[in-house]
Design an enzyme around this catalytic site. Structure first.
Site, PDB file in Angstrom:
ATOM      1  N   GLU A 113       0.916  -1.262  -0.257  1.00 51.08           N
ATOM      2  CA  GLU A 113      -0.217  -0.694   0.313  1.00 51.08           C
ATOM      3  C   GLU A 113       1.185   1.179   0.090  1.00 51.08           C
ATOM      4  OE1 GLU A 113      -3.946  -0.513   1.980  1.00 51.08           O
ATOM      5  OE2 GLU A 113      -3.085  -1.763   2.690  1.00 51.08           O
ATOM      6  N   GLN A 145       3.653  -6.765  -0.413  1.00 55.93           N
ATOM      7  CA  GLN A 145       3.099  -7.247   0.888  1.00 55.93           C
ATOM      8  C   GLN A 145       4.662  -8.700   1.601  1.00 55.93           C
ATOM      9  OE1 GLN A 145       0.667  -7.245  -0.923  1.00 55.93           O
ATOM     10  NE2 GLN A 145      -0.412  -5.542   0.844  1.00 55.93           N
ATOM     11  N   ASP A 202       6.349  -3.498 -11.451  1.00 57.36           N
ATOM     12  CA  ASP A 202       5.800  -3.458 -10.203  1.00 57.36           C
ATOM     13  C   ASP A 202       5.364  -4.746  -9.829  1.00 57.36           C
ATOM     14  OD1 ASP A 202       3.547  -2.311  -8.609  1.00 57.36           O
ATOM     15  OD2 ASP A 202       2.113  -3.255 -10.166  1.00 57.36           O
ATOM     16  N   ARG A 238      -8.146   0.641  -4.897  1.00 58.66           N
ATOM     17  CA  ARG A 238      -7.250  -0.331  -4.559  1.00 58.66           C
ATOM     18  C   ARG A 238      -7.756  -1.258  -4.670  1.00 58.66           C
ATOM     19  NH1 ARG A 238      -3.067  -2.134  -2.360  1.00 58.66           N
ATOM     20  NH2 ARG A 238      -2.586  -3.564  -1.057  1.00 58.66           N
ATOM     21  N   THR A 286      -0.916   1.996  -7.880  1.00 63.11           N
ATOM     22  CA  THR A 286      -1.234   3.986  -8.813  1.00 63.11           C
ATOM     23  C   THR A 286      -0.087   4.400  -9.699  1.00 63.11           C
ATOM     24  OG1 THR A 286      -2.188   3.408  -6.644  1.00 63.11           O
ATOM     25  CG2 THR A 286      -2.713   5.406  -7.475  1.00 63.11           C
TER      26      THR A 286
END
Lengths: 205, 358
Positions: free
Chosen positions: B49, B210, B206, B183, B54
């Site tokens: 996150e 996590q 990309d 998201r 994005t």
């Protein structure tokens, strides 16, 4: 309703524009009839017909390319062995094989309806624990629920219902797979599979 | 800005992904120097996150691929609606966890349905727009939202609830902004390529952020020519998605330390991007920054520039091996298209300049 009305109005206008002419006039006034039709078409477009046209265009354009959008769709689609293998191969290349591996285990457990304590331990060791061989990307809340379920199994019946286990992991697991599956759908391999699949359905309905 | 030459479909229509070692060996380690290579591989790294995907989506967008096309966005309707449901569920669960009652009886009914039976197909019905919006405006839910650092909630919550009238419609097609704000947890590794002039292509990779996803990064460390490390400024009061008892800033610093000091990256240009500046500025207006950083001067805690300077020092102090003159630090609001375009252009220029120096 509006979609149906639009071509009907066009047809009537074309028919009226040409059928009302007698044979002698037709040669000279065919051009006038076409002009009339174009005029009516422009008039309709200006009065909201444009929206209908866009809507027709979108429906035609997107009707042929309906893609998988929900967890249920994904589950149904993966019942096809060839596609499952294709997805597996693709997941391996994208480094997300752990989800397919876990999903395969869940499919096996689904048949037996209950999951033993030993099987829960194996799931933990292979997919849940930190640094396990196929550790799956899951939120901490999900892991917490799993360990609660494991505790219940240890304390009581030494097994849990499959549905309870799916309740814990199903949503997140399918979401993980959908992230990869959406990219698979963009590949030529997927298109080939789709074409072959459609052809097979056509010859063996 | 170079022209995109390879969309997510390459010539054979194969999605351009990280290839298997046989076809495009990620561990192969090219003998050519970065300067002579026709392809520059840039890794987007960072904890979960932090905004890698994005930024990736923004780069796709300003190169006219991916979400630029209606069809691509139509396929994301389910994901946008899932975001709405997840947010609603998390907020309702938080009211229970934090002992905050939902005030209006009709909103309590809605909350029950959300927890027990509501699914994304239901959101095609416009009546859900009103019901969910009413729930969102309930004093109890708003109070839970004010305490959102105590549970997991997507950054886009407010945006999604404010756009329910569009989202809860059978004619809904997500806008580019909807997709950027949605998201989606990245699983595995994906990439895109585009021209950067001089006959060179930039390959942007990309990855998932996590903990389990980070184990996959190493497959690309050998062939990387530049690293863009993202960290979220606005996470200073949040804990991890995958480990709710662990402070996100601590995790981000730890990951940064491991990456920037990795011997494979000594000669590689390194960009540190402090993302979510927009959210950060909003957050420090109402939340205490100094509460989380004992070394920070409390009197300065409403000054974003001072806070960002402090964060910058914190991260740069982690660098023990990497030469500092090949490290660039920037701030970013990845949800802002213009800002992303400008910052990415600067990042690209920095990387190209470093390549020439080499």
């Amino acid at each position: 309703m509006l979609l149906l009305l639009f071509p009907i109005v066009i047809c009537i206008l074309v028919a009226v524009g040409t059928a009302s002419l007698d044979v002698q006039q037709k040669e000279y006034q065919n051009v006038g009839g076409i002009f009339n039709t174009i005029l009516c078409f422009v008039f309709l477009t200006m009065n909201g017909g444009g929206v209908v046209l866009i809507e027709i265009y979108k429906r035609i354009r997107y009707a042929k390319s309906q893609k998988t959008n929900s967890a249920d769709d994904l589950e149904n689609i993966l019942k096809n062995e060839d596609l499952f293998n294709l997805f597996r191969e693709y997941s391996e290349k994208e480094f997300s094989l752990e989800n397919i591996e876990f999903y395969s285990v869940m499919l096996k457990l689904k048949v037996q309806k209950v999951v033993s304590e030993k099987e829960l331990d194996e799931i933990d060791d292979t997919f849940i624990k930190n640094y396990s061989k196929y550790e799956v990307n899951l939120p901490s809340s999900c892991k917490r629920e799993f360990y609660k379920l494991k505790e219940q199994a240890q304390e009581k019946t030494h097994q849990v219902e499959y549905s309870a286990l799916w309740q814990v992991f199903g949503n997140d697991l399918v979401l993980n797979m959908m992230d990869t599956f959406r990219r698979l759908q963009e590949t030529s391999n997927y298109s080939q599979w789709e074409s072959v699949s459609k052809y097979q359905k056509h010859i063996h309905p | 800005m170079g022209n995109i030459v390879v969309s997510p479909h390459d010539k054979e229509g194969q999605h351009h992904m990280m290839a298997t070692p046989t076809s495009n060996n990620p561990n192969g380690g090219s003998a050519a120097t970065a300067k002579n290579k026709s392809e520059i591989t840039v890794l987007l790294l960072g904890a979960g996150e932090s905004g890698k995907s994005t930024l990736f989506k923004q780069v796709q967008f300003f190169h006219g691929v991916g979400i630029t096309h209606d069809q691509e966005r139509i396929e994301l309707i389910e994901i946008v609606r899932l975001n709405v449901l997840e947010n609603a569920k998390n907020l309702v669960a938080a009211t229970q966890h934090l002992n905050i009652p939902i005030e209006q009886p009709e909103n309590r009914e809605t909350a029950k349905l959300i927890i027990n039976s509501l699914n994304t197909n239901d959101l095609e019905d416009p009546s859900w727009s009103k019901r969910l919006y009413s729930l969102w405006k309930d004093a109890g839910i708003q109070k839970a939202y004010e305490n959102r650092e105590k549970f997991q909630l997507y950054d886009s919550t407010e945006y999604l609830f404010e756009n329910l009238d569009r989202i809860c419609s059978d004619k809904y097609v997500p806008t580019v902004v909807d997709v950027i704000r949605t998201r989606t947890k990245t699983i595995g590794i994906t990439d895109m390529k585009f021209d950067v002039g001089d006959g060179k292509q930039l390959r942007l990779v990309d990855v998932g952020g996590q903990r389990n996803e980070r184990r996959k990064w190493i497959h690309f460390f050998n062939t990387v020519d530049a690293v863009v490390f993202l960290t979220s400024l606005s996470e200073f009061d949040l804990n991890l998605y995958e480990d709710n008892g662990y402070w996100r800033v601590k995790e981000s610093l730890r990951v940064f330390n491991e990456v920037v000091n990795n011997a494979l990256f000594y000669k590689v240009p390194f960009v540190l991007l402090f993302n979510k500046r927009d959210l950060f500025e909003k957050k420090i207006a109402t939340k205490s920054f100094s509460k989380y950083f004992s070394g920070f001067n409390e009197a300065e805690e409403k000054n974003p520039v001072a806070c960002i300077e402090y964060m910058t020092k914190l991260f740069l102090n982690e660098i023990t091996e990497h030469p500092l003159d090949t490290v660039s630090v920037k701030t970013l609001s990845a949800i802002d298209h213009d800002n992303s375009k400008q910052v990415f252009e600067e990042v690209k220029q920095f990387i190209m300049t470093q390549q020439h120096r080499e």
